[in-house]
Design an enzyme around this catalytic site. Structure first.
Site, mmCIF file in Angstrom:
data_model
loop_
_atom_site.group_PDB
_atom_site.id
_atom_site.type_symbol
_atom_site.label_atom_id
_atom_site.label_comp_id
_atom_site.label_asym_id
_atom_site.label_seq_id
_atom_site.Cartn_x
_atom_site.Cartn_y
_atom_site.Cartn_z
ATOM 1 N N ASP A 11 -17.750 39.820 -5.582
ATOM 2 C CA ASP A 11 -18.502 40.924 -6.216
ATOM 3 C C ASP A 11 -19.643 41.343 -5.280
ATOM 4 O OD1 ASP A 11 -20.814 39.189 -8.487
ATOM 5 O OD2 ASP A 11 -19.904 38.508 -6.601
ATOM 6 N N ASP A 16 -22.041 37.606 -1.056
ATOM 7 C CA ASP A 16 -20.597 37.826 -0.880
ATOM 8 C C ASP A 16 -20.342 38.508 0.466
ATOM 9 O OD1 ASP A 16 -21.494 38.389 -3.818
ATOM 10 O OD2 ASP A 16 -19.419 37.743 -4.037
ATOM 11 N N ASN A 41 -22.186 41.371 -9.611
ATOM 12 C CA ASN A 41 -23.495 41.764 -9.066
ATOM 13 C C ASN A 41 -23.775 43.244 -9.305
ATOM 14 O OD1 ASN A 41 -24.332 39.281 -8.011
ATOM 15 N ND2 ASN A 41 -23.009 39.537 -6.221
ATOM 16 N N THR A 127 -16.017 34.151 -5.560
ATOM 17 C CA THR A 127 -17.476 34.074 -5.393
ATOM 18 C C THR A 127 -18.196 35.009 -6.365
ATOM 19 O OG1 THR A 127 -17.450 35.781 -3.677
ATOM 20 C CG2 THR A 127 -17.300 33.474 -2.942
ATOM 21 N N PHE A 168 -25.229 32.455 -12.704
ATOM 22 C CA PHE A 168 -24.820 33.829 -13.014
ATOM 23 C C PHE A 168 -23.298 33.993 -13.168
ATOM 24 C CE2 PHE A 168 -25.278 38.382 -13.064
ATOM 25 C CZ PHE A 168 -24.176 38.873 -12.380
ATOM 26 N N ASN A 169 -22.496 33.545 -12.184
ATOM 27 C CA ASN A 169 -21.048 33.808 -12.218
ATOM 28 C C ASN A 169 -20.394 33.232 -13.464
ATOM 29 O OD1 ASN A 169 -21.039 35.200 -9.788
ATOM 30 N ND2 ASN A 169 -20.635 33.367 -8.571
ATOM 31 N N HIS A 241 -25.460 31.721 -1.340
ATOM 32 C CA HIS A 241 -24.561 30.902 -2.166
ATOM 33 C C HIS A 241 -23.091 31.021 -1.747
ATOM 34 C CE1 HIS A 241 -27.830 30.568 -5.200
ATOM 35 N NE2 HIS A 241 -28.031 31.855 -4.974
ATOM 36 N N ASP A 242 -22.612 32.252 -1.555
ATOM 37 C CA ASP A 242 -21.160 32.486 -1.482
ATOM 38 C C ASP A 242 -20.522 32.045 -0.188
ATOM 39 O OD1 ASP A 242 -21.369 35.569 -3.416
ATOM 40 O OD2 ASP A 242 -21.222 33.472 -4.034
HETATM 41 O O1 RIB Z 1 -25.576 32.690 -8.837
HETATM 42 C C1 RIB Z 1 -25.225 33.174 -7.573
HETATM 43 C C2 RIB Z 1 -23.920 33.907 -7.631
HETATM 44 O O2 RIB Z 1 -24.031 35.047 -8.484
HETATM 45 C C3 RIB Z 1 -23.496 34.486 -6.264
HETATM 46 O O3 RIB Z 1 -22.102 34.546 -6.202
HETATM 47 C C4 RIB Z 1 -24.065 35.869 -6.289
HETATM 48 O O4 RIB Z 1 -23.352 36.767 -5.426
HETATM 49 C C5 RIB Z 1 -23.843 36.236 -7.721
HETATM 50 O O5 RIB Z 1 -22.497 36.703 -7.845
HETATM 51 CA CA CA Z 2 -21.037 36.667 -5.667
#
Ligand code: RIB
Ligand code: CA
Length: 321
Positions: A11, A16, A41, A127, A168-169, A241-242
């Site tokens: 996303d 990403d 996102n 991701t 979040f994801n 993160h990704d």
């Molecule tokens: O919490 C971080 C994740 O949420 C990452 O993948 C960021 O791109 C969002 O999608």
């Molecule tokens: Ca992401």
């Protein structure tokens, strides 16, 4: 090194975008078969636009396939405060000449997986929210035999970002996560326990922004927004993160995996989207514990490998100009 067939389900989204750059920078490690997009996102239209532009910018010849706009059950949720109105912070990329594939990503992944030669398998690397992957597994359970493992960015053994206990994801689509977690496919959860340590510092980002390397500069511009317009500004670092699922496949030695059984809270309220890691090996048969969670990461090694890869990709693309 073994070259893995992968699908990046994403996303984009700033981190990403750097994950895609890392995949493009490591062609000996990854055969990227498709980039599929999912609302997260930003809206599905914006993240798909971004994926098209990023794929072309990084010199990839890979299909971009649009997936689910939002969660299976819950209301859509986006993160403009973190990734900006476009989804890529303040970075403006050239508009790609390629267009998105006609088919929905879920149908496309089904065809791609079932079309694999006998015995070949794919590694899925989501991701973003797990909506596309969950729909694929629910609609076409026969694909499970074609999936080697799923390494996803999401969740946490302890803590959260969108709430005190949810990442979040997973928070965006907990029902999708439940479907994926219970599908019986080997999982590597690249959650906040490790990804919060996988950061770039303000000075590293500034150097990238000021570099003449087109990939480093673009990524620096994207991360710069992320660094200065979110709570990251108080930390002085931005978590990328990704990139972690991809880097774990190349450099597992810089991470600390732990075996567990994974579940997720699909209730409403304060614990929505909490990932639950059951480490009680003495209560379960070994074959039940099919998930790993990354509990730690070596920050400086992460920075070294990521920054090197971004500059190398930029140099490679310059050579092709
Ligand atoms: O919490 C971080 C994740 O949420 C990452 O993948 C960021 O791109 C969002 O999608
Ligand atoms: Ca992401």
């Amino acid at each position: 090194m073994e070259k893995r067939k992968i699908i990046l389900d994403c996303d984009p989204g700033v981190d990403d975008a750097l994950a895609l750059a890392y995949a493009a920078a490591c062609p000996d490690a990854f055969e990227l078969l498709a980039v599929t997009t999912v609302g997260g996102n930003q809206t599905i239209e914006k993240v798909t636009r971004n994926a098209l532009d990023l794929v072309e910018f990084y010199g990839l010849e890979v299909p971009v396939v649009k997936g689910m706009a939002g969660a299976i059950v819950r209301e859509p949720l986006y993160a403009p405060e973190t990734h900006g109105e476009s989804g890529l912070g303040s970075c403006v990329l050239p508009t790609a000449s390629h267009s998105v594939e006609e088919e929905n990503a879920v149908l496309y992944m089904h065809k791609l997986l079932m079309g694999l030669p006998e015995g070949e398998k794919i590694t899925l690397i989501p991701t973003g929210p797990l909506t596309n992957i969950a729909m694929l597994l629910k609609l076409f359970p026969e694909v499970k035999e074609k999936i080697r493992e799923i390494l996803f960015m999401g969740g946490a053994a302890c803590g959260g970002n969108v709430t005190p206990c949810a990442e979040f994801n997973i928070y965006v689509d907990p029902e999708a996560a439940k479907i994926v977690f219970h599908a019986g496919i080997p999982l590597v959860m690249c959650g906040l326990d490790a990804t919060l340590k996988c950061c770039l510092t303000r000075s590293q980002v500034l150097k990238m922004c000021q570099s003449g390397n087109k990939v480093a500069k673009a990524c620096g511009d994207m991360v710069g927004f992320y660094l200065e317009n979110t709570a990251n500004k108080y930390r002085g670092v931005a978590s990328i993160h990704d990139v972690v699922p991809l880097m774990y496949l190349i450099h597992p030695e810089i991470f600390t995996p732990k075996r567990m059984i994974l579940d997720v809270d699909c209730s409403e309220g304060v614990s929505r989207g909490t990932t639950i890691c059951d480490f009680r090996w003495w209560k379960h048969e070994e074959e039940e514990m099919t998930a790993l969670v990354l509990m730690d990461a070596d920050s400086s090694k992460f920075q070294e490998y990521l920054i090197t890869a971004l500059y190398e990709l930029g140099e490679t693309l310059k050579g092709g100009e």
